[in-house]
Design a protein around this motif. Structure first.
Motif, PDB file in Angstrom:
ATOM      1  N   ASN A 158       0.831  -1.203   0.000  1.00 47.12           N
ATOM      2  CA  ASN A 158       0.000   0.000   0.000  1.00 47.12           C
ATOM      3  C   ASN A 158       0.866   1.253   0.000  1.00 47.12           C
ATOM      4  O   ASN A 158       0.561   2.223  -0.680  1.00 47.12           O
ATOM      5  CB  ASN A 158      -0.925   0.013   1.220  1.00 47.12           C
ATOM      6  N   LEU A 159       1.938   1.219   0.775  1.00 50.62           N
ATOM      7  CA  LEU A 159       2.839   2.359   0.829  1.00 50.62           C
ATOM      8  C   LEU A 159       3.530   2.558  -0.516  1.00 50.62           C
ATOM      9  O   LEU A 159       3.663   3.681  -0.993  1.00 50.62           O
ATOM     10  CB  LEU A 159       3.878   2.175   1.935  1.00 50.62           C
ATOM     11  N   ALA A 160       3.953   1.466  -1.144  1.00 49.81           N
ATOM     12  CA  ALA A 160       4.617   1.560  -2.446  1.00 49.81           C
ATOM     13  C   ALA A 160       3.666   2.148  -3.494  1.00 49.81           C
ATOM     14  O   ALA A 160       4.068   2.998  -4.295  1.00 49.81           O
ATOM     15  CB  ALA A 160       5.119   0.186  -2.883  1.00 49.81           C
ATOM     16  N   ALA A 161       2.412   1.717  -3.481  1.00 49.10           N
ATOM     17  CA  ALA A 161       1.427   2.247  -4.430  1.00 49.10           C
ATOM     18  C   ALA A 161       1.172   3.725  -4.175  1.00 49.10           C
ATOM     19  O   ALA A 161       1.078   4.522  -5.114  1.00 49.10           O
ATOM     20  CB  ALA A 161       0.123   1.455  -4.339  1.00 49.10           C
ATOM     21  N   ALA A 162       1.061   4.102  -2.901  1.00 49.65           N
ATOM     22  CA  ALA A 162       0.843   5.506  -2.557  1.00 49.65           C
ATOM     23  C   ALA A 162       2.031   6.353  -2.983  1.00 49.65           C
ATOM     24  O   ALA A 162       1.867   7.470  -3.495  1.00 49.65           O
ATOM     25  CB  ALA A 162       0.591   5.652  -1.058  1.00 49.65           C
ATOM     26  N   GLN A 163       3.253   5.838  -2.784  1.00 45.27           N
ATOM     27  CA  GLN A 163       4.451   6.571  -3.185  1.00 45.27           C
ATOM     28  C   GLN A 163       4.487   6.750  -4.706  1.00 45.27           C
ATOM     29  O   GLN A 163       4.848   7.813  -5.201  1.00 45.27           O
ATOM     30  CB  GLN A 163       5.710   5.846  -2.716  1.00 45.27           C
ATOM     31  N   ALA A 164       4.090   5.723  -5.448  1.00 44.19           N
ATOM     32  CA  ALA A 164       4.060   5.819  -6.905  1.00 44.19           C
ATOM     33  C   ALA A 164       3.061   6.874  -7.357  1.00 44.19           C
ATOM     34  O   ALA A 164       3.345   7.669  -8.273  1.00 44.19           O
ATOM     35  CB  ALA A 164       3.715   4.456  -7.514  1.00 44.19           C
ATOM     36  N   LYS A 165       1.881   6.917  -6.715  1.00 46.68           N
ATOM     37  CA  LYS A 165       0.884   7.934  -7.052  1.00 46.68           C
ATOM     38  C   LYS A 165       1.394   9.334  -6.725  1.00 46.68           C
ATOM     39  O   LYS A 165       1.186  10.279  -7.482  1.00 46.68           O
ATOM     40  CB  LYS A 165      -0.416   7.668  -6.299  1.00 46.68           C
ATOM     41  N   LEU A 166       2.063   9.458  -5.607  1.00 45.72           N
ATOM     42  CA  LEU A 166       2.619  10.751  -5.208  1.00 45.72           C
ATOM     43  C   LEU A 166       3.685  11.199  -6.199  1.00 45.72           C
ATOM     44  O   LEU A 166       3.707  12.373  -6.615  1.00 45.72           O
ATOM     45  CB  LEU A 166       3.212  10.654  -3.799  1.00 45.72           C
ATOM     46  N   ASP A 167       4.550  10.286  -6.610  1.00 50.17           N
ATOM     47  CA  ASP A 167       5.586  10.611  -7.591  1.00 50.17           C
ATOM     48  C   ASP A 167       4.962  11.035  -8.920  1.00 50.17           C
ATOM     49  O   ASP A 167       5.416  11.996  -9.553  1.00 50.17           O
ATOM     50  CB  ASP A 167       6.524   9.422  -7.810  1.00 50.17           C
ATOM     51  N   GLN A 168       3.906  10.313  -9.347  1.00 49.35           N
ATOM     52  CA  GLN A 168       3.224  10.652 -10.602  1.00 49.35           C
ATOM     53  C   GLN A 168       2.567  12.030 -10.507  1.00 49.35           C
ATOM     54  O   GLN A 168       2.661  12.830 -11.429  1.00 49.35           O
ATOM     55  CB  GLN A 168       2.174   9.582 -10.940  1.00 49.35           C
ATOM     56  N   ALA A 169       1.930  12.331  -9.388  1.00 45.33           N
ATOM     57  CA  ALA A 169       1.292  13.637  -9.203  1.00 45.33           C
ATOM     58  C   ALA A 169       2.327  14.753  -9.204  1.00 45.33           C
ATOM     59  O   ALA A 169       2.103  15.821  -9.790  1.00 45.33           O
ATOM     60  CB  ALA A 169       0.498  13.643  -7.900  1.00 45.33           C
ATOM     61  N   ALA A 170       3.474  14.518  -8.578  1.00 46.04           N
ATOM     62  CA  ALA A 170       4.540  15.530  -8.558  1.00 46.04           C
ATOM     63  C   ALA A 170       5.067  15.775  -9.974  1.00 46.04           C
ATOM     64  O   ALA A 170       5.331  16.926 -10.353  1.00 46.04           O
ATOM     65  CB  ALA A 170       5.661  15.079  -7.631  1.00 46.04           C
ATOM     66  N   LEU A 171       5.206  14.706 -10.748  1.00 46.82           N
ATOM     67  CA  LEU A 171       5.674  14.837 -12.130  1.00 46.82           C
ATOM     68  C   LEU A 171       4.667  15.629 -12.962  1.00 46.82           C
ATOM     69  O   LEU A 171       5.043  16.551 -13.702  1.00 46.82           O
ATOM     70  CB  LEU A 171       5.902  13.449 -12.732  1.00 46.82           C
ATOM     71  N   GLU A 172       3.392  15.300 -12.819  1.00 46.49           N
ATOM     72  CA  GLU A 172       2.352  16.015 -13.555  1.00 46.49           C
ATOM     73  C   GLU A 172       2.292  17.483 -13.152  1.00 46.49           C
ATOM     74  O   GLU A 172       2.115  18.364 -14.017  1.00 46.49           O
ATOM     75  CB  GLU A 172       0.997  15.341 -13.341  1.00 46.49           C
ATOM     76  N   LEU A 173       2.462  17.771 -11.911  1.00 45.20           N
ATOM     77  CA  LEU A 173       2.470  19.162 -11.445  1.00 45.20           C
ATOM     78  C   LEU A 173       3.636  19.914 -12.043  1.00 45.20           C
ATOM     79  O   LEU A 173       3.489  21.049 -12.512  1.00 45.20           O
ATOM     80  CB  LEU A 173       2.514  19.205  -9.917  1.00 45.20           C
ATOM     81  N   ALA A 174       4.804  19.296 -12.047  1.00 50.90           N
ATOM     82  CA  ALA A 174       5.997  19.943 -12.621  1.00 50.90           C
ATOM     83  C   ALA A 174       5.806  20.205 -14.115  1.00 50.90           C
ATOM     84  O   ALA A 174       6.183  21.274 -14.628  1.00 50.90           O
ATOM     85  CB  ALA A 174       7.229  19.074 -12.370  1.00 50.90           C
ATOM     86  N   GLN A 175       5.211  19.256 -14.822  1.00 52.25           N
ATOM     87  CA  GLN A 175       4.968  19.423 -16.269  1.00 52.25           C
ATOM     88  C   GLN A 175       3.951  20.538 -16.506  1.00 52.25           C
ATOM     89  O   GLN A 175       4.120  21.344 -17.437  1.00 52.25           O
ATOM     90  CB  GLN A 175       4.468  18.103 -16.878  1.00 52.25           C
ATOM     91  N   THR A 176       2.917  20.593 -15.677  1.00 50.66           N
ATOM     92  CA  THR A 176       1.895  21.640 -15.821  1.00 50.66           C
ATOM     93  C   THR A 176       2.513  23.023 -15.572  1.00 50.66           C
ATOM     94  O   THR A 176       2.253  23.973 -16.311  1.00 50.66           O
ATOM     95  CB  THR A 176       0.734  21.401 -14.838  1.00 50.66           C
ATOM     96  N   ARG A 177       3.342  23.104 -14.549  1.00 49.35           N
ATOM     97  CA  ARG A 177       4.001  24.383 -14.260  1.00 49.35           C
ATOM     98  C   ARG A 177       4.952  24.792 -15.379  1.00 49.35           C
ATOM     99  O   ARG A 177       5.049  25.979 -15.709  1.00 49.35           O
ATOM    100  CB  ARG A 177       4.762  24.286 -12.938  1.00 49.35           C
ATOM    101  N   ALA A 178       5.643  23.811 -15.958  1.00 43.44           N
ATOM    102  CA  ALA A 178       6.581  24.111 -17.045  1.00 43.44           C
ATOM    103  C   ALA A 178       5.823  24.628 -18.276  1.00 43.44           C
ATOM    104  O   ALA A 178       6.277  25.549 -18.958  1.00 43.44           O
ATOM    105  CB  ALA A 178       7.387  22.872 -17.392  1.00 43.44           C
ATOM    106  N   ARG A 179       4.666  24.028 -18.567  1.00 40.53           N
ATOM    107  CA  ARG A 179       3.863  24.468 -19.716  1.00 40.53           C
ATOM    108  C   ARG A 179       3.274  25.848 -19.515  1.00 40.53           C
ATOM    109  O   ARG A 179       3.169  26.635 -20.430  1.00 40.53           O
ATOM    110  CB  ARG A 179       2.732  23.464 -19.971  1.00 40.53           C
ATOM    111  N   SER A 180       2.904  26.156 -18.278  1.00 40.01           N
ATOM    112  CA  SER A 180       2.254  27.448 -18.008  1.00 40.01           C
ATOM    113  C   SER A 180       3.270  28.546 -17.702  1.00 40.01           C
ATOM    114  O   SER A 180       2.908  29.688 -17.472  1.00 40.01           O
ATOM    115  CB  SER A 180       1.269  27.317 -16.843  1.00 40.01           C
ATOM    116  N   GLY A 181       4.560  28.162 -17.651  1.00 42.38           N
ATOM    117  CA  GLY A 181       5.589  29.158 -17.406  1.00 42.38           C
ATOM    118  C   GLY A 181       5.720  29.525 -15.936  1.00 42.38           C
ATOM    119  O   GLY A 181       6.321  30.544 -15.599  1.00 42.38           O
TER     120      GLY A 181
END
Length: 142
Positions: A118-141
């Motif tokens: 459960n912890l590994a799955a939660a960590q993977a989701k957290l990592d994916q959300a952080a990546l998506e946030l970084a990509q969104t911020r990069a696109r929006s400047g």
């Protein structure tokens, strides 16, 4: 009271006196006693709604067989953990991973967390959300 005999002074801190073995056996006995203990007669306890507490987050004292054992050094903590493991007590050794003996690493907090799917799955989701946030911020400047 009279002072202790000179041949006993300092003996409690010397090596090889059985301190760790004694501590391990006491802890194992306490854990076994708790595991075999039945709860006291049922008493009326306030519900979580009437007491205003969070409710259910903490068990009753007799529902847990957990014991916190501390030591003054990493070597002493390893010795205590090793003795408890040998007596069949489930141990979670907490401390700097680099200072834990290799034979006790399967009993560390880090090893327990690594086994938790459960912890590994939660960590993977957290990592994916952080990546998506970084990509969104990069696109929006931003």
């Amino acid at each position: 009271p009279p002072p202790p005999p000179k041949h006993l002074i300092g003996r409690a801190r010397s090596q090889g006196t059985g301190k760790t073995r004694t501590a391990c056996r006491l802890i194992a006995a306490a854990v076994a006693a708790k595991a075999n203990q039945k709860p006291p007669a049922k008493q009326k306890q306030p519900s979580s709604s009437s007491s205003g507490g969070a409710g259910g987050a903490r068990g009753l004292p007799w529902e847990s067989e957990r014991v916190l054992a501390c030591a003054c050094s990493n070597v002493a903590a390893d010795n205590l953990a090793q003795g408890l493991v040998a007596l069949g007590v489930k141990v979670v050794r907490v401390g700097p991973p680099a200072s834990v003996r290799p034979d006790l690493r399967p009993h560390t907090l880090e090893a327990a967390l690594a086994k938790d799917t459960n912890l590994a799955a939660a960590q993977a989701k957290l990592d994916q959300a952080a990546l998506e946030l970084a990509q969104t911020r990069a696109r929006s400047g931003g």
